[in-house]
Design a protein around this motif. Structure first.
Motif, PDB file in Angstrom:
ATOM      1  N   VAL A 143       0.838  -1.201   0.000  1.00  0.00           N
ATOM      2  CA  VAL A 143       0.000   0.000   0.000  1.00  0.00           C
ATOM      3  C   VAL A 143       0.870   1.246   0.000  1.00  0.00           C
ATOM      4  O   VAL A 143       0.620   2.186  -0.757  1.00  0.00           O
ATOM      5  CB  VAL A 143      -0.991  -0.005   1.184  1.00  0.00           C
ATOM      6  N   GLN A 144       1.909   1.261   0.802  1.00  0.00           N
ATOM      7  CA  GLN A 144       2.788   2.429   0.858  1.00  0.00           C
ATOM      8  C   GLN A 144       3.462   2.658  -0.496  1.00  0.00           C
ATOM      9  O   GLN A 144       3.565   3.797  -0.955  1.00  0.00           O
ATOM     10  CB  GLN A 144       3.835   2.269   1.951  1.00  0.00           C
ATOM     11  N   GLN A 145       3.898   1.593  -1.161  1.00  0.00           N
ATOM     12  CA  GLN A 145       4.567   1.736  -2.454  1.00  0.00           C
ATOM     13  C   GLN A 145       3.612   2.188  -3.545  1.00  0.00           C
ATOM     14  O   GLN A 145       3.983   2.983  -4.400  1.00  0.00           O
ATOM     15  CB  GLN A 145       5.208   0.413  -2.870  1.00  0.00           C
ATOM     16  N   LEU A 146       2.394   1.679  -3.544  1.00  0.00           N
ATOM     17  CA  LEU A 146       1.468   1.947  -4.635  1.00  0.00           C
ATOM     18  C   LEU A 146       0.560   3.141  -4.411  1.00  0.00           C
ATOM     19  O   LEU A 146       0.154   3.803  -5.358  1.00  0.00           O
ATOM     20  CB  LEU A 146       0.615   0.704  -4.916  1.00  0.00           C
ATOM     21  N   VAL A 147       0.215   3.396  -3.172  1.00  0.00           N
ATOM     22  CA  VAL A 147      -0.695   4.493  -2.850  1.00  0.00           C
ATOM     23  C   VAL A 147       0.075   5.715  -2.359  1.00  0.00           C
ATOM     24  O   VAL A 147      -0.369   6.841  -2.516  1.00  0.00           O
ATOM     25  CB  VAL A 147      -1.733   4.029  -1.797  1.00  0.00           C
ATOM     26  N   GLY A 148       1.229   5.483  -1.789  1.00  0.00           N
ATOM     27  CA  GLY A 148       2.027   6.560  -1.223  1.00  0.00           C
ATOM     28  C   GLY A 148       1.991   6.483   0.288  1.00  0.00           C
ATOM     29  O   GLY A 148       1.276   5.672   0.867  1.00  0.00           O
ATOM     30  N   PRO A 149       2.773   7.326   0.928  1.00  0.00           N
ATOM     31  CA  PRO A 149       2.802   7.294   2.394  1.00  0.00           C
ATOM     32  C   PRO A 149       1.431   7.637   2.972  1.00  0.00           C
ATOM     33  O   PRO A 149       0.671   8.398   2.382  1.00  0.00           O
ATOM     34  CB  PRO A 149       3.843   8.353   2.756  1.00  0.00           C
ATOM     35  N   GLU A 150       1.154   7.045   4.103  1.00  0.00           N
ATOM     36  CA  GLU A 150      -0.148   7.262   4.731  1.00  0.00           C
ATOM     37  C   GLU A 150      -0.403   8.738   4.997  1.00  0.00           C
ATOM     38  O   GLU A 150      -1.539   9.197   4.936  1.00  0.00           O
ATOM     39  CB  GLU A 150      -0.263   6.462   6.030  1.00  0.00           C
ATOM     40  N   SER A 151       0.633   9.504   5.239  1.00  0.00           N
ATOM     41  CA  SER A 151       0.453  10.931   5.511  1.00  0.00           C
ATOM     42  C   SER A 151      -0.088  11.676   4.290  1.00  0.00           C
ATOM     43  O   SER A 151      -0.753  12.689   4.430  1.00  0.00           O
ATOM     44  CB  SER A 151       1.768  11.559   5.964  1.00  0.00           C
ATOM     45  N   ALA A 152       0.162  11.147   3.083  1.00  0.00           N
ATOM     46  CA  ALA A 152      -0.308  11.814   1.871  1.00  0.00           C
ATOM     47  C   ALA A 152      -1.804  11.601   1.661  1.00  0.00           C
ATOM     48  O   ALA A 152      -2.495  12.474   1.164  1.00  0.00           O
ATOM     49  CB  ALA A 152       0.467  11.307   0.659  1.00  0.00           C
ATOM     50  N   SER A 153      -2.294  10.444   2.012  1.00  0.00           N
ATOM     51  CA  SER A 153      -3.711  10.125   1.859  1.00  0.00           C
ATOM     52  C   SER A 153      -4.097   9.102   2.929  1.00  0.00           C
ATOM     53  O   SER A 153      -4.281   7.925   2.641  1.00  0.00           O
ATOM     54  CB  SER A 153      -3.969   9.560   0.456  1.00  0.00           C
ATOM     55  N   PRO A 154      -4.192   9.552   4.179  1.00  0.00           N
ATOM     56  CA  PRO A 154      -4.400   8.613   5.280  1.00  0.00           C
ATOM     57  C   PRO A 154      -5.653   7.768   5.134  1.00  0.00           C
ATOM     58  O   PRO A 154      -5.644   6.584   5.441  1.00  0.00           O
ATOM     59  CB  PRO A 154      -4.455   9.493   6.522  1.00  0.00           C
ATOM     60  N   TRP A 155      -6.746   8.331   4.682  1.00  0.00           N
ATOM     61  CA  TRP A 155      -7.985   7.562   4.572  1.00  0.00           C
ATOM     62  C   TRP A 155      -7.836   6.446   3.541  1.00  0.00           C
ATOM     63  O   TRP A 155      -8.353   5.357   3.746  1.00  0.00           O
ATOM     64  CB  TRP A 155      -9.167   8.465   4.224  1.00  0.00           C
ATOM     65  N   LEU A 156      -7.115   6.685   2.423  1.00  0.00           N
ATOM     66  CA  LEU A 156      -7.008   5.689   1.371  1.00  0.00           C
ATOM     67  C   LEU A 156      -6.171   4.496   1.816  1.00  0.00           C
ATOM     68  O   LEU A 156      -6.584   3.347   1.652  1.00  0.00           O
ATOM     69  CB  LEU A 156      -6.424   6.311   0.095  1.00  0.00           C
ATOM     70  N   ALA A 157      -5.023   4.752   2.396  1.00  0.00           N
ATOM     71  CA  ALA A 157      -4.173   3.658   2.875  1.00  0.00           C
ATOM     72  C   ALA A 157      -4.902   2.848   3.937  1.00  0.00           C
ATOM     73  O   ALA A 157      -4.920   1.618   3.896  1.00  0.00           O
ATOM     74  CB  ALA A 157      -2.863   4.217   3.425  1.00  0.00           C
ATOM     75  N   LYS A 158      -5.530   3.520   4.875  1.00  0.00           N
ATOM     76  CA  LYS A 158      -6.258   2.845   5.947  1.00  0.00           C
ATOM     77  C   LYS A 158      -7.450   2.059   5.387  1.00  0.00           C
ATOM     78  O   LYS A 158      -7.725   0.942   5.808  1.00  0.00           O
ATOM     79  CB  LYS A 158      -6.739   3.879   6.971  1.00  0.00           C
ATOM     80  N   THR A 159      -8.141   2.628   4.422  1.00  0.00           N
ATOM     81  CA  THR A 159      -9.298   1.972   3.833  1.00  0.00           C
ATOM     82  C   THR A 159      -8.906   0.711   3.083  1.00  0.00           C
ATOM     83  O   THR A 159      -9.536  -0.336   3.228  1.00  0.00           O
ATOM     84  CB  THR A 159     -10.047   2.935   2.890  1.00  0.00           C
TER      85      THR A 159
END
Length: 117
Positions: free
Chosen positions: A8-24
């Motif tokens: 998720v971090q590699q493909l979506v980016g760091p959680e700080s950039a889009s916290p809801w997306l990584a968490k979701t």
């Protein structure tokens, strides 16, 4: 950090950039209280007549896209409602982001087409 977290971090980016997306995505794919897990997602896609799309995510080669409308059908209203409430975004925004990122995340989670346990 789990394999899913790394992907998720590699493909979506760091959680700080889009916290809801990584968490979701993590919640959706781990099958916890807010999710359905990878196997159930694939099963739902097949049941909805989207087996060709699901198989493309599992196999080698290009990942076929899933439209936001198709993803809405696969996830169902309960999963969507919780995701929308936590994200602060509209349903259309949530579905657009998930439909963009889920194919690659599933592809990376299933090397050689093997579903995770």
């Amino acid at each position: 950090m789990s394999v899913l977290d790394t992907i998720v971090q590699q493909l979506v980016g760091p959680e700080s950039a889009s916290p809801w997306l990584a968490k979701t995505i993590r919640g959706l794919l781990t099958g916890g209280a807010d999710g359905i897990g990878v196997k159930e997602l694939i099963r739902r896609m097949e049941a909805a007549g989207l087996g060709d799309i699901a198989r493309s995510w599992l196999g080698k080669g290009p990942n076929l896209p899933i439209s936001p409308q198709q993803l809405r059908q696969v996830l169902g209203p309960e999963i969507l409602r919780g995701t929308i409430d936590r994200s602060g975004l509209t349903e259309d925004e949530v579905l657009a982001e998930l439909s963009e990122h889920l194919p690659a995340v599933i592809n990376h989670l299933t090397p050689g087409g093997q579903l995770p346990d």
